[in-house]
Motif scaffolding. Structure first.
Motif, PDB file in Angstrom:
ATOM      1  N   LEU A  28       0.726  -1.411   0.061  1.00 50.43           N
ATOM      2  CA  LEU A  28      -0.066  -0.030  -0.092  1.00 50.43           C
ATOM      3  C   LEU A  28       1.085   1.103  -0.151  1.00 50.43           C
ATOM      4  CD1 LEU A  28      -0.114   0.708   3.335  1.00 50.43           C
ATOM      5  CD2 LEU A  28      -1.108  -1.298   3.451  1.00 50.43           C
ATOM      6  N   VAL A  29      -0.083   2.276  -0.349  1.00 51.00           N
ATOM      7  CA  VAL A  29       0.849   3.806  -0.249  1.00 51.00           C
ATOM      8  C   VAL A  29       0.096   4.601   0.471  1.00 51.00           C
ATOM      9  CG1 VAL A  29       1.455   5.562  -1.755  1.00 51.00           C
ATOM     10  CG2 VAL A  29       1.672   3.444  -2.778  1.00 51.00           C
ATOM     11  N   ILE A  30       0.521   5.253   1.514  1.00 49.63           N
ATOM     12  CA  ILE A  30       0.008   6.136   2.381  1.00 49.63           C
ATOM     13  C   ILE A  30       0.382   7.623   2.391  1.00 49.63           C
ATOM     14  CG2 ILE A  30      -1.130   4.229   3.451  1.00 49.63           C
ATOM     15  CD1 ILE A  30       0.831   4.823   5.942  1.00 49.63           C
ATOM     16  N   ASN A  31       0.071   8.522   2.858  1.00 52.73           N
ATOM     17  CA  ASN A  31       0.573   9.875   3.368  1.00 52.73           C
ATOM     18  C   ASN A  31       1.265   9.715   4.518  1.00 52.73           C
ATOM     19  OD1 ASN A  31       0.700  12.460   4.828  1.00 52.73           O
ATOM     20  ND2 ASN A  31      -0.083  13.196   2.808  1.00 52.73           N
ATOM     21  N   THR A  32       2.306  10.045   4.886  1.00 54.73           N
ATOM     22  CA  THR A  32       3.209   9.934   6.166  1.00 54.73           C
ATOM     23  C   THR A  32       2.387  10.334   7.382  1.00 54.73           C
ATOM     24  OG1 THR A  32       4.157  12.097   5.678  1.00 54.73           O
ATOM     25  CG2 THR A  32       5.413   9.937   4.893  1.00 54.73           C
ATOM     26  N   GLN A  33       1.489  11.044   7.299  1.00 55.45           N
ATOM     27  CA  GLN A  33       0.624  11.377   8.401  1.00 55.45           C
ATOM     28  C   GLN A  33      -0.071  10.329   9.058  1.00 55.45           C
ATOM     29  OE1 GLN A  33      -1.943  14.540   6.549  1.00 55.45           O
ATOM     30  NE2 GLN A  33      -3.375  13.475   7.614  1.00 55.45           N
ATOM     31  N   TYR A  34      -0.483   9.116   8.236  1.00 52.50           N
ATOM     32  CA  TYR A  34      -0.994   8.346   8.796  1.00 52.50           C
ATOM     33  C   TYR A  34      -0.293   6.992   9.118  1.00 52.50           C
ATOM     34  CZ  TYR A  34      -4.801  10.619   6.548  1.00 52.50           C
ATOM     35  OH  TYR A  34      -6.004  11.563   6.103  1.00 52.50           O
ATOM     36  N   SER A  35       1.110   7.016   8.750  1.00 52.27           N
ATOM     37  CA  SER A  35       1.959   6.012   8.993  1.00 52.27           C
ATOM     38  C   SER A  35       2.116   5.352  10.581  1.00 52.27           C
ATOM     39  CB  SER A  35       3.483   6.387   8.780  1.00 52.27           C
ATOM     40  OG  SER A  35       3.900   7.503   9.757  1.00 52.27           O
ATOM     41  N   GLY A  36       1.829   6.256  11.599  1.00 51.29           N
ATOM     42  CA  GLY A  36       1.767   5.698  12.917  1.00 51.29           C
ATOM     43  C   GLY A  36       0.529   4.899  13.046  1.00 51.29           C
ATOM     44  N   ALA A  48      -8.624   4.225   8.784  1.00 52.72           N
ATOM     45  CA  ALA A  48      -7.825   4.966   9.489  1.00 52.72           C
ATOM     46  C   ALA A  48      -7.064   6.279   8.555  1.00 52.72           C
ATOM     47  CB  ALA A  48      -6.836   4.175  10.105  1.00 52.72           C
ATOM     48  N   THR A  49      -7.176   6.056   7.313  1.00 60.56           N
ATOM     49  CA  THR A  49      -6.428   6.934   6.270  1.00 60.56           C
ATOM     50  C   THR A  49      -7.546   7.699   5.678  1.00 60.56           C
ATOM     51  OG1 THR A  49      -6.508   5.231   4.246  1.00 60.56           O
ATOM     52  CG2 THR A  49      -4.311   5.333   5.937  1.00 60.56           C
ATOM     53  N   ARG A  50      -8.787   7.548   6.310  1.00 57.71           N
ATOM     54  CA  ARG A  50      -9.788   8.502   5.498  1.00 57.71           C
ATOM     55  C   ARG A  50     -10.021   7.993   4.125  1.00 57.71           C
ATOM     56  NH1 ARG A  50     -11.268  13.230   9.051  1.00 57.71           N
ATOM     57  NH2 ARG A  50      -9.784  12.840  10.691  1.00 57.71           N
ATOM     58  N   GLY A  51      -9.912   6.872   3.628  1.00 55.34           N
ATOM     59  CA  GLY A  51      -9.947   6.509   2.277  1.00 55.34           C
ATOM     60  C   GLY A  51      -8.916   6.870   1.386  1.00 55.34           C
ATOM     61  N   SER A  52      -7.825   7.640   1.668  1.00 56.73           N
ATOM     62  CA  SER A  52      -6.747   7.975   0.852  1.00 56.73           C
ATOM     63  C   SER A  52      -5.830   6.774   0.586  1.00 56.73           C
ATOM     64  CB  SER A  52      -6.129   9.171   1.544  1.00 56.73           C
ATOM     65  OG  SER A  52      -5.478   8.758   2.568  1.00 56.73           O
ATOM     66  N   VAL A  53      -5.725   5.735   1.274  1.00 54.23           N
ATOM     67  CA  VAL A  53      -4.757   4.698   1.086  1.00 54.23           C
ATOM     68  C   VAL A  53      -4.857   4.210  -0.429  1.00 54.23           C
ATOM     69  CG1 VAL A  53      -6.261   2.808   1.775  1.00 54.23           C
ATOM     70  CG2 VAL A  53      -3.775   2.439   1.891  1.00 54.23           C
ATOM     71  N   VAL A  54      -3.856   4.011  -0.944  1.00 61.11           N
ATOM     72  CA  VAL A  54      -3.882   3.157  -2.549  1.00 61.11           C
ATOM     73  C   VAL A  54      -3.213   1.702  -2.263  1.00 61.11           C
ATOM     74  CG1 VAL A  54      -3.097   3.413  -4.767  1.00 61.11           C
ATOM     75  CG2 VAL A  54      -3.677   5.279  -3.675  1.00 61.11           C
ATOM     76  N   PHE A  55      -3.847   0.726  -2.565  1.00 59.87           N
ATOM     77  CA  PHE A  55      -3.532  -0.687  -2.462  1.00 59.87           C
ATOM     78  C   PHE A  55      -2.728  -0.890  -4.007  1.00 59.87           C
ATOM     79  CE2 PHE A  55      -6.456  -0.562   1.034  1.00 59.87           C
ATOM     80  CZ  PHE A  55      -5.910  -1.087   1.940  1.00 59.87           C
ATOM     81  N   LEU A  56      -1.726  -1.484  -3.913  1.00 57.75           N
ATOM     82  CA  LEU A  56      -0.957  -1.842  -5.174  1.00 57.75           C
ATOM     83  C   LEU A  56      -1.315  -3.261  -5.549  1.00 57.75           C
ATOM     84  CD1 LEU A  56       2.438   0.297  -4.681  1.00 57.75           C
ATOM     85  CD2 LEU A  56       0.131   0.878  -5.822  1.00 57.75           C
TER      86      LEU A  56
END
Length: 300
Positions: free
Chosen positions: A239-247, A292-300
């Motif tokens: 997956l790809v996420i914005n770093t603000q959601y990494s925790g 947790a990522t408010r739907g912004s996650v991208v699954f590869l």
């Protein structure tokens, strides 16, 4: 009936042994001891396996099996139980083995992992070479792969073939040897397993019932004394996420007993990571990450 044990290259601990696991599954390895039978089997630990954690008499190891798709869910594979792999030092080191004596006849129970019929045939040939003076070399074989089903033109038409199962009486009365061995494998809920019982005739006929009991007992003895592996399928979520959601994502991975790997950052500064977890929990983890990522996650 006299029971005796042939122990080959005993390990330091006969009660619990851990061995290696191939990439693709989360494994629970369990070694069982049956003191009332006074049995023991040789297990040589493999250098290719990584020990992860100990839970009583089980060793748990984790590895990844498949990569998830970007969306949607897939059917969950059932856990698979097999004999623990054996690190082969020589031809004689490739089997679990016990021996029982019934009315002067020797019944040598031999068991080994075998994922295909081609592998099983090689092992059978080796056992026959190791016991040239034996009267019968009977066996049962079960594989989890349909590719392992013997072909109709296979060399021994006297064998019983059902799907990925195969059994042979090798000259004993029909149904008195191969089927009891096959039943022993099934009763232990094993797959990808070859169990052989070699008989040296002692001069006393046992009758059909006696043969069924003797072959079944030798098969159950070696199978119950050998350590087993539970293969639990795992799934990889890339997956790809914005770093603000990494925790939040790392916390979810830990809560689902997942393992993170392959962390990199793309040219937009986003975090790319792979999470490996038990397949049956993959869909739930995916949904939690989406929330947790408010739907912004991208699954590869």
């Amino acid at each position: 009936m006299l029971r005796s044990i042939m122990m080959l290259r005993p390990t330091a601990s006969a009660a619990t042994s851990a061995v290696s696991v191939s990439i693709g599954f989360h494994h629970s390895i369990q070694s069982r001891s049956h003191n009332h039978h006074r049995r023991a089997c040789r297990l040589v630990s493999s250098n290719n396996y990584q020990h992860s954690s100990l839970l009583g008499n089980k060793t748990l190891l984790r590895a990844s099996s498949s990569q998830s798709s970007g969306s949607g869910s897939s059917s969950t594979s059932a856990p698979l139980k097999t004999l623990a792999p054996i690190a082969q030092q020589s031809d004689s080191d490739s089997f679990y083995q016990i021996e029982e004596i019934v009315k002067k006849s020797r019944f040598i129970g031999i068991a080994t992992p075998a994922t295909s019929w081609d592998d099983a045939k090689i092992i059978l040939e080796q056992v026959r070479k190791d016991h040239p003076k034996s009267r019968h070399v009977c066996f049962g074989f079960i594989s989890s792969s349909t590719a392992s089903a013997p072909s109709a033109d296979d060399e021994n038409q006297d064998d019983t073939v059902v799907g990925t199962e195969r059994a042979s009486d090798d000259g004993e009365p029909t149904g008195t040897a191969g089927q009891p061995i096959l039943n022993a494998i099934k009763s232990e809920e094993l797959s990808d397993t070859l169990c052989i019982v070699v008989r040296y005739f002692g001069g006393i006929k046992l009758g059909a019932g006696g043969l069924i009991r003797a072959y079944g007992s030798a098969a159950r003895g070696v199978l119950r004394s050998a350590p087993t592996v539970i293969h639990i399928p795992t799934v990889r979520l890339r997956l790809v996420i914005n770093t603000q959601y990494s925790g939040s994502v790392y916390a979810l991975a830990a809560r689902f007993n997942g393992v993170t790997s392959g962390e990199t950052y793309n040219d937009r500064g986003e975090l790319e990571v792979v999470i490996t977890c038990d397949e049956e929990r993959g869909d739930s983890l995916r949904e939690e990450i989406v929330d947790a990522t408010r739907g912004s996650v991208v699954f590869l």
